[in-house]
Design an enzyme around this catalytic site. Structure first.
Site, short mmCIF file in Angstrom:
data_model
loop_
_atom_site.label_atom_id
_atom_site.label_comp_id
_atom_site.label_asym_id
_atom_site.label_seq_id
_atom_site.Cartn_x
_atom_site.Cartn_y
_atom_site.Cartn_z
N HIS A 1 -30.63 -19.15 -38.41
CA HIS A 1 -31.03 -17.91 -37.74
C HIS A 1 -29.82 -17.37 -36.99
O HIS A 1 -29.06 -18.13 -36.38
CB HIS A 1 -32.18 -18.20 -36.77
CG HIS A 1 -32.49 -17.04 -35.89
ND1 HIS A 1 -32.76 -15.79 -36.39
CD2 HIS A 1 -32.53 -16.93 -34.54
CE1 HIS A 1 -32.98 -14.97 -35.39
NE2 HIS A 1 -32.84 -15.62 -34.25
N CYS B 1 -38.29 -15.48 -34.05
CA CYS B 1 -37.11 -15.76 -34.88
C CYS B 1 -37.36 -16.85 -35.91
O CYS B 1 -36.58 -17.02 -36.85
CB CYS B 1 -35.93 -16.11 -34.00
SG CYS B 1 -35.50 -14.75 -32.91
N ASN C 1 -28.97 -9.78 -34.34
CA ASN C 1 -30.16 -10.61 -34.52
C ASN C 1 -31.32 -9.73 -34.99
O ASN C 1 -31.87 -8.96 -34.22
CB ASN C 1 -30.48 -11.29 -33.18
CG ASN C 1 -31.69 -12.20 -33.26
OD1 ASN C 1 -32.38 -12.26 -34.26
ND2 ASN C 1 -31.94 -12.92 -32.17
O1 UT7 Z 1 -33.17 -15.19 -31.26
C1 UT7 Z 1 -34.03 -15.47 -30.22
C2 UT7 Z 1 -33.49 -16.52 -29.35
N1 UT7 Z 1 -32.49 -15.97 -28.50
C3 UT7 Z 1 -31.34 -16.58 -28.37
O2 UT7 Z 1 -31.07 -17.56 -29.01
C4 UT7 Z 1 -30.37 -16.02 -27.34
C5 UT7 Z 1 -29.84 -17.13 -26.49
N2 UT7 Z 1 -28.96 -16.67 -25.43
C6 UT7 Z 1 -27.73 -16.17 -25.67
O3 UT7 Z 1 -27.36 -16.00 -26.80
C7 UT7 Z 1 -26.83 -15.91 -24.50
O4 UT7 Z 1 -27.39 -16.46 -23.33
C8 UT7 Z 1 -26.53 -14.40 -24.25
C9 UT7 Z 1 -25.65 -13.85 -25.35
C10 UT7 Z 1 -27.85 -13.63 -24.19
C11 UT7 Z 1 -25.79 -14.23 -22.94
O5 UT7 Z 1 -24.58 -14.99 -22.96
P1 UT7 Z 1 -24.22 -15.97 -21.75
O6 UT7 Z 1 -22.91 -16.55 -22.05
O7 UT7 Z 1 -25.38 -16.91 -21.59
O8 UT7 Z 1 -24.10 -14.97 -20.54
P2 UT7 Z 1 -24.94 -14.97 -19.17
O9 UT7 Z 1 -26.32 -14.49 -19.42
O10 UT7 Z 1 -24.74 -16.26 -18.47
O11 UT7 Z 1 -24.17 -13.86 -18.37
C12 UT7 Z 1 -22.79 -14.03 -17.96
C13 UT7 Z 1 -22.32 -12.75 -17.32
C14 UT7 Z 1 -23.30 -12.19 -16.29
O12 UT7 Z 1 -22.54 -11.61 -15.25
P3 UT7 Z 1 -22.27 -12.42 -13.89
O13 UT7 Z 1 -23.62 -12.73 -13.31
O14 UT7 Z 1 -21.52 -13.66 -14.30
O15 UT7 Z 1 -21.47 -11.46 -13.10
C15 UT7 Z 1 -24.02 -11.11 -17.03
O16 UT7 Z 1 -24.50 -10.10 -16.16
O17 UT7 Z 1 -22.22 -11.74 -18.33
C16 UT7 Z 1 -22.93 -10.57 -17.91
N3 UT7 Z 1 -23.40 -9.86 -19.08
C17 UT7 Z 1 -22.63 -8.97 -19.74
N4 UT7 Z 1 -21.39 -8.52 -19.54
C18 UT7 Z 1 -20.91 -7.62 -20.40
C19 UT7 Z 1 -24.59 -9.97 -19.72
N5 UT7 Z 1 -24.63 -9.16 -20.78
C20 UT7 Z 1 -23.44 -8.51 -20.82
C21 UT7 Z 1 -22.88 -7.55 -21.68
N6 UT7 Z 1 -21.61 -7.14 -21.43
N7 UT7 Z 1 -23.53 -7.06 -22.75
#
Ligand code: UT7
Length: 329
Positions: free
Chosen positions: A252, A111, A282
Site C-alpha cells: 500500500h 487502505c 495515497n
Molecule cells: O494510508 C492510511 C494510513 N496512513 C498512513 O500510513 C500515514 C502515516 N503517517 C505518515 O505518513 C506521517 O506521519 C506523515 C507524512 C502524515 C507526517 O510525517 P511526520 O514525519 O510524522 O511529521 P509530523 O506529523 O511529526 O510533523 C512534523 C512537522 C510538524 O511541525 P512541528 O510541530 O515539528 O513544528 C508538522 O506541523 O511537520 C509539520 N508538517 C508539515 N510541514 C510542511 C506537517 N505537514 C506538513 C507539510 N509541510 N505538508
C-alpha cells in the site's frame, strides 16, 4: 482449487497536481513532502465520483479478458469514498456498465480495502458461489480532503483499479494465502468524524470540518511501520519463502518510509518493490491494483512470480496476501 487474477486495468484522472500546487497557498514545500512521504505529485478528478473512475477501469478489465458485462456474476467495490452512503457503489457501477446478471456490494476497510476484498472475492470463487468477481479498489480522496490543512492535503490522490477474479486452471497459481487483521483501537487516530449515524451531517459538523479526514499522522505512522512489516514477514515465514523467492512486494502506498521499513524487514532490495507513490500519492483502496496494473503493462510481472501484497490503514485494518501470478502477460 485456487482463485486467481485473470485480468486487470486501472484509471487515473488526467489532472496532475505537483507539490508546487500546494506551495502556492500552504506553508509547505516540495522538499518536506518528498522527504517525509516520497510524494511528488498526485491526480484529482475534476468532475465525477468514485464510480466514474471505476467504470473505465472495469470496462478495460473486461475487454482485456474478452468478457461482456453480462458475464459478470458479482461486483465488489472496496472504497471509503462511495458515491453515496447508499445505494452501494457496486450498484452504481453495475448499472453504468450494464452488468445485468451481477449481484454485489461495497466493502469498507480503508487502505486495506483491496486486500480484504481480494480475499472475499477469492473465497466466493473458490467455494463455487460465483464463477467470477469484478473487484474494484477505488477512492476519490479529494472528496474528503481538507485542502487547507497541510498535514493531510498533500498525502492523498484519486484513482481506481479493477481486477477480475476467476478459478485458476492450475492450483499452483493464484491467491495462495492471506493474513488479515482489524483492531478498532486505531479508530481515534484516523477517521471521518461526521456523516454517519454516530454524528449525522449538520451545520455544526460542516462548520467544524468534521466531514474531512482526521489523522494523527505520527500515531498511525508508528502503528503502520510495525503492522505492515510484521505481517509481510509473517506471511513469508508461514509459506517458507525467503527474499530470493519473492519477485515483488506490492505495498500500500501511504508513505515511502513505511514501504522501505517493510521491504527491509522482508530482506528485499528496492528493485523488488513496486513504488508509484511519487506519481499518485495515497489513493487508499486504489494503490495496490493500480501498482499491479502498471507493472503488468510494463511487462515486469511474469507467470509464476511470487508476490506479497501488504497494507495498513484506518480501523486499524492491515494484512498481507501471498499470490503466485498465473497470467502470461
Ligand atoms: O494510508 C492510511 C494510513 N496512513 C498512513 O500510513 C500515514 C502515516 N503517517 C505518515 O505518513 C506521517 O506521519 C506523515 C507524512 C502524515 C507526517 O510525517 P511526520 O514525519 O510524522 O511529521 P509530523 O506529523 O511529526 O510533523 C512534523 C512537522 C510538524 O511541525 P512541528 O510541530 O515539528 O513544528 C508538522 O506541523 O511537520 C509539520 N508538517 C508539515 N510541514 C510542511 C506537517 N505537514 C506538513 C507539510 N509541510 N505538508
Amino acid at each position: 482449487m485456487t482463485a486467481t487474477i485473470t485480468s486487470i486495468a486501472h484509471y487515473l484522472p488526467p489532472d496532475v497536481y505537483p507539490n508546487s500546487y500546494f506551495e502556492k497557498y500552504l506553508d509547505t514545500s516540495d522538499e518536506w513532502i518528498m522527504a517525509r512521504t516520497g510524494i511528488a505529485e498526485r491526480r484529482f478528478i475534476k468532475d465525477g465520483a468514485t464510480s466514474d473512475m471505476i467504470v473505465p477501469a472495469a470496462r478495460q478489465c473486461l475487454e482485456k479478458r474478452g468478457l461482456e458485462p453480462k458475464d459478470i456474476d458479482c461486483i465488489i467495490v472496496a472504497t471509503v469514498t462511495p458515491d453515496h452512503m447508499f445505494p452501494s457503489t457496486a450498484c452504481v457501477v453495475q448499472n453504468k456498465i450494464g452488468a445485468m446478471n451481477a449481484w454485489g456490494f461495497d466493502l469498507s476497510a480503508a487502505c486495506s480495502g483491496f486486500l480484504f476484498a481480494l480475499v472475499t472475492a477469492s473465497s466466493l470463487v473458490e467455494s463455487g458461489t460465483v464463477k467470477n468477481v469484478l473487484l474494484c479498489g477505488a477512492d476519490k480522496m479529494s472528496s474528503i480532503l481538507n485542502f487547507d490543512d497541510r498535514a493531510q492535503a498533500v498525502l492523498f490522490g484519486d484513482g481506481a483499479g479493477a481486477v477480475l477474479i476467476e478459478k485458476s486452471k492450475d492450483k499452483e497459481y493464484g491467491i495462495i494465502d492471506h493474513i488479515l487483521h482489524i483492531d478498532g483501537v486505531g479508530g481515534p487516530f484516523l477517521h471521518q468524524t461526521a456523516g454517519g449515524s454516530y454524528k449525522p451531517a449538520s451545520i455544526e459538523t460542516v462548520n467544524n470540518k468534521e466531514h474531512y479526514i482526521y489523522q494523527d499522522g505520527q500515531a498511525v505512522f508508528k502503528a503502520a511501520v510495525v503492522g505492515m512489516a510484521d505481517v509481510s514477514l509473517e506471511i513469508m515465514q508461514k509459506n517458507n519463502l525467503n527474499a530470493e523467492d519473492v519477485a515483488w512486494l506490492v505495498p500500500h502506498q501511504a508513505n515511502l518510509r513505511i514501504i522501505a521499513a517493510t521491504a527491509n524487514r522482508m530482506g528485499l532490495d528496492k528493485d523488488k518493490v513496486m513504488i508509484n507513490i511519487d506519481k499518485y500519492g495515497n489513493t487508499t483502496a486504489g494503490t495496490i491494483p493500480i501498482c499491479l496494473s502498471e507493472w503488468l503493462d510494463m511487462g515486469k510481472i511474469h507467470k509464476g512470480d511470487r508476490l506479497v501484497l501488504s497494507s495498513f490503514g484506518a480501523g486499524y485494518t492491515w494484512g498481507a496476501v501471498y499470490l503466485r501470478w498465473g497470467m502470461n502477460k
